[in-house]
Design an enzyme around this catalytic site. Sequence first.
Site, mmCIF file in Angstrom:
data_model
loop_
_atom_site.group_PDB
_atom_site.id
_atom_site.type_symbol
_atom_site.label_atom_id
_atom_site.label_comp_id
_atom_site.label_asym_id
_atom_site.label_seq_id
_atom_site.Cartn_x
_atom_site.Cartn_y
_atom_site.Cartn_z
ATOM 1 N N HIS A 101 0.861 -1.186 0.000
ATOM 2 C CA HIS A 101 0.000 0.000 0.000
ATOM 3 C C HIS A 101 0.894 1.231 0.000
ATOM 4 C CE1 HIS A 101 -3.136 2.824 1.170
ATOM 5 N NE2 HIS A 101 -3.999 1.901 0.787
ATOM 6 N N ASP A 134 -8.059 -5.137 -0.178
ATOM 7 C CA ASP A 134 -8.515 -5.936 -1.318
ATOM 8 C C ASP A 134 -8.195 -7.419 -1.165
ATOM 9 O OD1 ASP A 134 -7.540 -3.077 -2.825
ATOM 10 O OD2 ASP A 134 -9.553 -3.862 -3.187
HETATM 11 C C1 SDX Z 1 -6.170 0.145 -2.895
HETATM 12 O O1 SDX Z 1 -4.380 4.640 -2.008
HETATM 13 C C2 SDX Z 1 -5.330 4.012 -1.388
HETATM 14 O O2 SDX Z 1 -5.722 4.400 -0.334
HETATM 15 C C3 SDX Z 1 -5.879 2.803 -2.123
HETATM 16 C C4 SDX Z 1 -6.892 1.980 -1.365
HETATM 17 C C5 SDX Z 1 -8.169 2.752 -1.116
HETATM 18 O O3 SDX Z 1 -8.891 2.395 -0.185
HETATM 19 O O4 SDX Z 1 -8.476 3.677 -1.915
HETATM 20 O O5 SDX Z 1 -6.366 1.533 -0.147
HETATM 21 C C6 SDX Z 1 -7.308 0.754 -2.182
HETATM 22 O O6 SDX Z 1 -5.941 0.495 -4.027
HETATM 23 C C7 SDX Z 1 -5.288 -0.838 -2.171
HETATM 24 C C8 SDX Z 1 -4.057 -1.287 -3.038
HETATM 25 C C9 SDX Z 1 -4.560 -2.381 -3.984
HETATM 26 N N1 SDX Z 1 -3.488 -2.735 -4.959
HETATM 27 C C10 SDX Z 1 -2.867 -3.935 -4.875
HETATM 28 O O7 SDX Z 1 -3.073 -4.772 -3.991
HETATM 29 C C11 SDX Z 1 -1.915 -4.194 -6.041
HETATM 30 C C12 SDX Z 1 -0.589 -4.741 -5.498
HETATM 31 N N2 SDX Z 1 0.075 -3.653 -4.780
HETATM 32 C C13 SDX Z 1 1.082 -2.880 -5.473
HETATM 33 O O8 SDX Z 1 0.781 -2.649 -6.815
HETATM 34 C C14 SDX Z 1 1.550 -1.671 -4.684
HETATM 35 O O9 SDX Z 1 1.774 -2.094 -3.415
HETATM 36 C C15 SDX Z 1 0.699 -0.429 -4.611
HETATM 37 C C16 SDX Z 1 0.319 0.076 -5.973
HETATM 38 C C17 SDX Z 1 -0.554 -0.694 -3.847
HETATM 39 C C18 SDX Z 1 1.498 0.644 -3.896
HETATM 40 O O10 SDX Z 1 2.543 0.973 -4.713
HETATM 41 P P1 SDX Z 1 3.621 2.095 -4.243
HETATM 42 O O11 SDX Z 1 3.244 2.777 -3.015
HETATM 43 O O12 SDX Z 1 3.913 2.948 -5.430
HETATM 44 O O13 SDX Z 1 4.822 1.240 -3.806
HETATM 45 P P2 SDX Z 1 5.913 0.814 -4.786
HETATM 46 O O14 SDX Z 1 5.260 0.359 -6.050
HETATM 47 O O15 SDX Z 1 6.918 1.912 -4.846
HETATM 48 O O16 SDX Z 1 6.480 -0.458 -4.050
HETATM 49 C C19 SDX Z 1 7.512 -0.306 -3.125
HETATM 50 C C20 SDX Z 1 8.364 -1.552 -3.332
HETATM 51 C C21 SDX Z 1 8.774 -1.769 -4.801
HETATM 52 O O17 SDX Z 1 10.004 -2.433 -4.787
HETATM 53 P P3 SDX Z 1 11.349 -1.521 -5.046
HETATM 54 O O18 SDX Z 1 11.168 -0.810 -6.374
HETATM 55 O O19 SDX Z 1 11.421 -0.582 -3.876
HETATM 56 O O20 SDX Z 1 12.469 -2.542 -5.081
HETATM 57 O O21 SDX Z 1 7.585 -2.700 -2.972
HETATM 58 C C22 SDX Z 1 7.410 -3.536 -4.095
HETATM 59 C C23 SDX Z 1 7.729 -2.726 -5.331
HETATM 60 O O22 SDX Z 1 8.220 -3.542 -6.377
HETATM 61 N N3 SDX Z 1 6.005 -3.967 -4.086
HETATM 62 C C24 SDX Z 1 5.608 -5.209 -4.301
HETATM 63 C C25 SDX Z 1 4.216 -5.177 -4.131
HETATM 64 N N4 SDX Z 1 3.835 -3.941 -3.838
HETATM 65 C C26 SDX Z 1 4.953 -3.183 -3.821
HETATM 66 N N5 SDX Z 1 6.276 -6.332 -4.629
HETATM 67 C C27 SDX Z 1 5.510 -7.443 -4.768
HETATM 68 N N6 SDX Z 1 4.167 -7.506 -4.614
HETATM 69 C C28 SDX Z 1 3.501 -6.388 -4.298
HETATM 70 N N7 SDX Z 1 2.166 -6.447 -4.144
#
Ligand code: SDX
Length: 455
Positions: free
Chosen positions: A308, A365
């Site tokens: 998140h 989710d």
């Molecule tokens: C919702 O914003 C809100 O409030 C949203 C929400 C709401 O109520 O409105 O809470 C609802 O959208 C919840 C999120 C649902 N999405 C997912 O479950 C999809 C999987 N999650 C990821 O796509 C990700 O965690 C995000 C999009 C939710 C957050 O992305 P960020 O904050 O931009 O974090 P990031 O992509 O910079 O990740 C940080 C690190 C990265 O690695 P590095 O580049 O630092 O090496 O963590 C890794 C990412 O690759 N990472 C994951 C991961 N999520 C982040 N690696 C594996 N699996 C994952 N799910």
Amino acid sequence: MKRKTVTIVNNLTGQEEEFPLIEGNQGPPAFDIRSLYPKMGLFTYDPGFKSTASCSSDITFIDGEEGILLYRGYPIEQLAEKSCYLEVCYLLLYGELPDREQYAHFHRMITTHSMVNEGLRAFMSGFRHDAHPMSILVGVVGALSSFYHHELDVSDPEHQEISAHRLIAKLPTIAAAAYKYSIGQPFMYPQNDLCYSENFLSMMFSVPAEPYNVNPLEARVLDLVLLLHADHEQNASTSTVRLAGSSLANPFAAVSAGIGALWGPAHGGANEAVIRMLEEIGDVKNINAFIDRARDKNDPFRLNGFGHRVYKNYDPRARILRKAVHQLLADTKTSDPLFEIAMRLEEIAMKDAYFLEKKLYPNVDFYSGIIYRRLGIPVNMFTVMFAVARCIGWIAQWKEMISDPERVIGRPRQVYTGPKDHEYEMPDQRGYPTGSTKHCPRCPQSRWSRMGSSS
Ligand code: SDX
């Protein structure tokens, strides 16, 4: 006495300017950089707005480190235990819990606006039967404004309120109609003697051919899921609604834009993606292979339902939903193989060094899809459910934005990295026959140059 300012020094020019600190009631302070460009000729650069406050708001507060979520100052745990979705809608929209008369009036307003214009049925028949329900929701909600063109003055508090009531009341009706359309069943009308969540289940699963009794446990669990999804400060879809609304577009158009933003699997589309991921995992023995893929920087796969932007601790909504899933499956004496996989996946991921280092916890989710499945809601309707729940958050935030005396149209700047000083290359410099001066005989420019030139 320490000055509540931040000083920015441009080390290239030696210019130094102070900017005021803005402190909210909770959460990190922000420094006001609205005068940065006029004073220093500088932009800030923050793709994804990870360190940027786009507005000030009284509605929802999240502390990502502590896993705290407050709606108008009330902890989500208390509201989940003691309130209901419609009362939380009132709280988010008006800023306080209603007294008996206020709730009765609000309940009556929402109940008596739950039907849609019959013209919308014809509108929906234009969609393919296998259209994703989110595509129907995006279109139909935007089109709703065409039925209320006489009450779309965004500066009129009465028009703001009736639009909010119409959106809260009609989203479930439209969502259920999208489902019925996709399975070729007749649309079911809302029943005014049912509460919000009961009404939705009735419109989804009843048929004209026989009576339908809503299961009270299922209605209660659905109401909890809706309540937990109601608002979440400046997430992608809410920020979209605020930005669209800042152009003074009507609230139906702004919410339609928010629905589009919610659709993506990185946001509200994650609940559908979680189920499809659990189905793809298929068996607990395959979990480690998927976690390995999620860790692999060269693999675009991410573990849906984990991570998140704000929560770097357990999402408090996921904690509540996890308990509700256990209770629902135990009370109804059903088991769901995907739930077993989900629980095992969570257990393994929560011990994995990568997930612990990146602070990737299950988010809302991760569990909501299990509940929707148990309620008999098809996977392609999961994000629609999120939109139904979040509509109140969008419209409450829209109302706060449109009523803000300091409101301005949202118009970010950029760092330009494209080419400069290009000269127009004439067609014969680009593979056309030598001497060609026209790139296309049909182009008005070519016709103009033909008129103006001697040739
Ligand atoms: C919702 O914003 C809100 O409030 C949203 C929400 C709401 O109520 O409105 O809470 C609802 O959208 C919840 C999120 C649902 N999405 C997912 O479950 C999809 C999987 N999650 C990821 O796509 C990700 O965690 C995000 C999009 C939710 C957050 O992305 P960020 O904050 O931009 O974090 P990031 O992509 O910079 O990740 C940080 C690190 C990265 O690695 P590095 O580049 O630092 O090496 O963590 C890794 C990412 O690759 N990472 C994951 C991961 N999520 C982040 N690696 C594996 N699996 C994952 N799910």
